[in-house]
Design a protein around this motif. Structure first.
Motif, PDB file in Angstrom:
ATOM      1  N   HIS A   4     -76.834 -53.763  23.118  1.00 41.36           N
ATOM      2  CA  HIS A   4     -78.147 -53.118  22.943  1.00 41.36           C
ATOM      3  C   HIS A   4     -79.064 -53.951  22.050  1.00 41.36           C
ATOM      4  CE1 HIS A   4     -77.156 -51.597  18.886  1.00 41.36           C
ATOM      5  NE2 HIS A   4     -78.357 -51.061  18.813  1.00 41.36           N
ATOM      6  N   VAL A   5     -78.483 -54.768  21.185  1.00 43.57           N
ATOM      7  CA  VAL A   5     -79.277 -55.707  20.388  1.00 43.57           C
ATOM      8  C   VAL A   5     -79.696 -56.899  21.244  1.00 43.57           C
ATOM      9  CG1 VAL A   5     -79.239 -57.272  18.410  1.00 43.57           C
ATOM     10  CG2 VAL A   5     -78.207 -54.999  18.230  1.00 43.57           C
ATOM     11  N   ALA A   6     -78.779 -57.388  22.091  1.00 41.73           N
ATOM     12  CA  ALA A   6     -79.077 -58.547  22.933  1.00 41.73           C
ATOM     13  C   ALA A   6     -80.233 -58.267  23.888  1.00 41.73           C
ATOM     14  CB  ALA A   6     -77.833 -58.955  23.711  1.00 41.73           C
ATOM     15  N   ILE A   7     -80.301 -57.062  24.442  1.00 42.24           N
ATOM     16  CA  ILE A   7     -81.423 -56.718  25.327  1.00 42.24           C
ATOM     17  C   ILE A   7     -82.738 -56.858  24.581  1.00 42.24           C
ATOM     18  CG2 ILE A   7     -82.565 -54.834  26.549  1.00 42.24           C
ATOM     19  CD1 ILE A   7     -79.789 -53.797  27.326  1.00 42.24           C
ATOM     20  N   ARG A  63     -86.565 -62.139  31.226  1.00 38.16           N
ATOM     21  CA  ARG A  63     -86.364 -60.999  32.121  1.00 38.16           C
ATOM     22  C   ARG A  63     -84.900 -60.591  32.013  1.00 38.16           C
ATOM     23  NH1 ARG A  63     -86.130 -60.645  38.622  1.00 38.16           N
ATOM     24  NH2 ARG A  63     -86.616 -58.421  38.856  1.00 38.16           N
ATOM     25  N   VAL A  64     -84.657 -59.317  31.723  1.00 35.90           N
ATOM     26  CA  VAL A  64     -83.316 -58.868  31.369  1.00 35.90           C
ATOM     27  C   VAL A  64     -82.712 -57.975  32.443  1.00 35.90           C
ATOM     28  CG1 VAL A  64     -81.905 -57.648  29.688  1.00 35.90           C
ATOM     29  CG2 VAL A  64     -83.867 -59.008  28.917  1.00 35.90           C
ATOM     30  N   PHE A  65     -81.556 -58.398  32.955  1.00 39.53           N
ATOM     31  CA  PHE A  65     -80.690 -57.569  33.782  1.00 39.53           C
ATOM     32  C   PHE A  65     -79.571 -57.073  32.870  1.00 39.53           C
ATOM     33  CE2 PHE A  65     -82.771 -60.388  36.659  1.00 39.53           C
ATOM     34  CZ  PHE A  65     -82.754 -59.844  37.928  1.00 39.53           C
ATOM     35  N   VAL A  70     -78.117 -45.294  31.552  1.00 31.08           N
ATOM     36  CA  VAL A  70     -79.258 -45.915  32.235  1.00 31.08           C
ATOM     37  C   VAL A  70     -80.552 -45.672  31.465  1.00 31.08           C
ATOM     38  CG1 VAL A  70     -80.710 -45.802  34.296  1.00 31.08           C
ATOM     39  CG2 VAL A  70     -78.221 -45.919  34.532  1.00 31.08           C
ATOM     40  N   GLU A  71     -80.793 -44.434  31.065  1.00 32.28           N
ATOM     41  CA  GLU A  71     -82.029 -44.120  30.338  1.00 32.28           C
ATOM     42  C   GLU A  71     -82.089 -44.861  29.004  1.00 32.28           C
ATOM     43  OE1 GLU A  71     -84.388 -40.201  28.547  1.00 32.28           O
ATOM     44  OE2 GLU A  71     -82.820 -39.940  30.078  1.00 32.28           O
ATOM     45  N   PHE A  72     -80.949 -44.972  28.321  1.00 31.70           N
ATOM     46  CA  PHE A  72     -80.898 -45.694  27.048  1.00 31.70           C
ATOM     47  C   PHE A  72     -81.253 -47.157  27.247  1.00 31.70           C
ATOM     48  CE2 PHE A  72     -78.062 -47.898  23.825  1.00 31.70           C
ATOM     49  CZ  PHE A  72     -78.906 -47.679  22.749  1.00 31.70           C
ATOM     50  N   ALA A  73     -80.675 -47.798  28.264  1.00 33.81           N
ATOM     51  CA  ALA A  73     -80.966 -49.205  28.539  1.00 33.81           C
ATOM     52  C   ALA A  73     -82.436 -49.403  28.874  1.00 33.81           C
ATOM     53  CB  ALA A  73     -80.080 -49.715  29.669  1.00 33.81           C
ATOM     54  N   CYS A  74     -83.009 -48.445  29.577  1.00 30.40           N
ATOM     55  CA  CYS A  74     -84.437 -48.517  29.907  1.00 30.40           C
ATOM     56  C   CYS A  74     -85.283 -48.465  28.633  1.00 30.40           C
ATOM     57  CB  CYS A  74     -84.803 -47.379  30.847  1.00 30.40           C
ATOM     58  SG  CYS A  74     -86.511 -47.414  31.429  1.00 30.40           S
ATOM     59  N   SER A  75     -84.877 -47.609  27.685  1.00 30.14           N
ATOM     60  CA  SER A  75     -85.635 -47.483  26.437  1.00 30.14           C
ATOM     61  C   SER A  75     -85.588 -48.750  25.603  1.00 30.14           C
ATOM     62  CB  SER A  75     -85.090 -46.306  25.614  1.00 30.14           C
ATOM     63  OG  SER A  75     -83.827 -46.607  25.026  1.00 30.14           O
ATOM     64  N   LEU A  76     -84.569 -49.580  25.811  1.00 32.02           N
ATOM     65  CA  LEU A  76     -84.434 -50.834  25.079  1.00 32.02           C
ATOM     66  C   LEU A  76     -85.293 -51.941  25.664  1.00 32.02           C
ATOM     67  CD1 LEU A  76     -80.537 -50.803  24.695  1.00 32.02           C
ATOM     68  CD2 LEU A  76     -82.200 -50.264  22.904  1.00 32.02           C
ATOM     69  N   ALA A  84     -84.852 -53.151  29.067  1.00 29.87           N
ATOM     70  CA  ALA A  84     -84.231 -53.874  30.176  1.00 29.87           C
ATOM     71  C   ALA A  84     -85.089 -53.751  31.429  1.00 29.87           C
ATOM     72  CB  ALA A  84     -82.830 -53.344  30.437  1.00 29.87           C
ATOM     73  N   ASP A  85     -85.208 -54.854  32.163  1.00 32.57           N
ATOM     74  CA  ASP A  85     -86.041 -54.879  33.366  1.00 32.57           C
ATOM     75  C   ASP A  85     -85.299 -54.368  34.593  1.00 32.57           C
ATOM     76  OD1 ASP A  85     -88.533 -56.372  32.376  1.00 32.57           O
ATOM     77  OD2 ASP A  85     -86.906 -57.697  31.742  1.00 32.57           O
ATOM     78  N   VAL A  86     -84.049 -54.747  34.728  1.00 27.93           N
ATOM     79  CA  VAL A  86     -83.231 -54.327  35.877  1.00 27.93           C
ATOM     80  C   VAL A  86     -81.928 -53.759  35.337  1.00 27.93           C
ATOM     81  CG1 VAL A  86     -82.091 -55.031  38.009  1.00 27.93           C
ATOM     82  CG2 VAL A  86     -84.231 -56.134  37.319  1.00 27.93           C
ATOM     83  N   ILE A  87     -81.669 -52.493  35.618  1.00 29.81           N
ATOM     84  CA  ILE A  87     -80.497 -51.808  35.094  1.00 29.81           C
ATOM     85  C   ILE A  87     -79.528 -51.549  36.240  1.00 29.81           C
ATOM     86  CG2 ILE A  87     -79.661 -49.761  33.876  1.00 29.81           C
ATOM     87  CD1 ILE A  87     -82.598 -49.567  32.743  1.00 29.81           C
ATOM     88  N   ILE A  88     -78.314 -52.028  36.076  1.00 29.53           N
ATOM     89  CA  ILE A  88     -77.303 -51.964  37.133  1.00 29.53           C
ATOM     90  C   ILE A  88     -76.206 -50.991  36.721  1.00 29.53           C
ATOM     91  CG2 ILE A  88     -75.637 -53.297  38.489  1.00 29.53           C
ATOM     92  CD1 ILE A  88     -77.341 -55.818  37.596  1.00 29.53           C
TER      93      ILE A  88
END
Length: 324
Positions: free
Chosen positions: A158-161, A170-172, A180-186, A188-192
């Motif tokens: 979560h720090v690396a993002i 551009r972050v995958f 997913v929602e947490f990664a979006c809040s950080l 991230a451009d593309v969440i897998i």
């Protein structure tokens, strides 16, 4: 002082809360009253005995400190009693942070960012330094490049993002559905969602077949052997995982790839760089859970469990008043 002592290598119950002498700062050292620390995978790896030749039992372990300078040794010029500080203790070189007090060399200690609480600061020192070493120093990530961060909801991930976004990449990232929602809040451009789709297919589609410039591995498994499948030409793979992984060397050669194995090094410079990002609002650690010093065994057990439900870091409130 109270300290959590590792009496033997093994499960989380190998710890015992004890009274031990308060350390004394020597030349070039500061004595810090520890307000908070945190739990990292490195902590449970040490506890279970992954590095028996490097840890002399009984031991005080732990790798994050946020606290207040109580006393300075001869020759210290940067700090005075009352300064709020943060740092990662020298790994495998002396007592760690699971205690009410800790002594550290002045050279590895930084001024705590004023906008962070002690719990937040203690959740960033090791993972922040690791992410900086991996992305800035080793991968040399550049503006306009792309990166795949494995395990984007975890402590380092979560720090690396956030760091990669601050660097203009551009972050995958791979996460499970609940994150997913947490990664979006950080940012991230593309969440897998790795439980529902193959990240190789997702990256190749998302880059138009080109692949990413950097793969950052925080999870292990078969990530190194599959990395060539998602790399662009001249791509870089950085891993912080110390477990053996099969490697697809021939394909990596065909991509002119470089591999970097990172074990973070302690210094004030990285902390100062992280502080600058925090001041600009580009970085913020996420504390997913808080435990007391006495409950470190429970915190270890939770982090080590496969589905621990933690986003970001588990912090330890050494100062009892920090537990709400």
């Amino acid at each position: 002082m109270k300290a959590m002592i590792l009496k033997s290598f093994g499960d989380p119950e190998s710890f015992e809360l004890c009274d031990v002498p308060k350390p004394v700062p020597h030349t070039g050292q500061v004595l810090v009253r520890v307000h908070a620390t945190s739990i990292n995978p490195l902590d449970y790896q040490v506890r279970r005995g992954d590095y028996p030749d490097l840890v002399q039992l009984p031991a005080i372990t732990g790798h994050d400190v946020s606290g207040v300078v109580e006393e300075v040794g001869p020759g210290v010029t940067t700090f005075v009693p009352g300064d709020e500080v943060w740092y990662t203790p020298q790994i495998f070189d002396g007592p760690g942070s699971y205690a009410e007090y800790h002594v550290a060399a002045e050279s590895i200690v930084g001024k705590k960012p004023p906008s962070l609480s002690h719990l937040e600061a203690a959740s960033l020192t090791l993972v922040g330094g690791t992410a900086w070493e991996a992305l800035v120093v080793r991968a040399a990530l550049r503006v306009g490049e792309s990166i795949l961060v494995h395990g984007g909801a975890g402590g380092v991930g979560h720090v690396a993002i956030q760091l990669a976004k601050a660097m203009g990449a551009r972050v995958f990232t791979t996460v499970r559905e609940a994150n997913v929602e947490f990664a979006c809040s950080l940012g991230a451009d593309v969440i897998i969602d790795y439980e529902k789709e193959d990240y190789v297919d997702a990256v190749i589609w998302g880059t138009g077949g080109r692949g990413v410039d950097v793969v950052f591995d925080t999870i292990g498994g078969n990530t190194l052997s599959r990395s060539p499948d998602v790399l662009a030409q001249l791509g870089r793979v950085v891993t912080i995982v110390d477990i053996a992984q099969p490697q697809n060397v021939v394909q990596a050669w065909g991509k002119n790839a470089s591999y970097h194995f990172v074990f973070t090094r302690q210094n004030r410079g990285k902390l100062d760089e992280l502080s600058a990002l925090i001041a600009r609002g580009q970085l913020r650690p996420h504390v997913g859970a808080v435990y007391s010093l006495a409950d470190i065994p429970l915190a270890h057990a939770r982090l080590e469990s496969l589905n621990n439900g933690i986003q970001g870091k588990i912090a330890i409130a050494v100062e009892p008043s920090l537990i709400s």
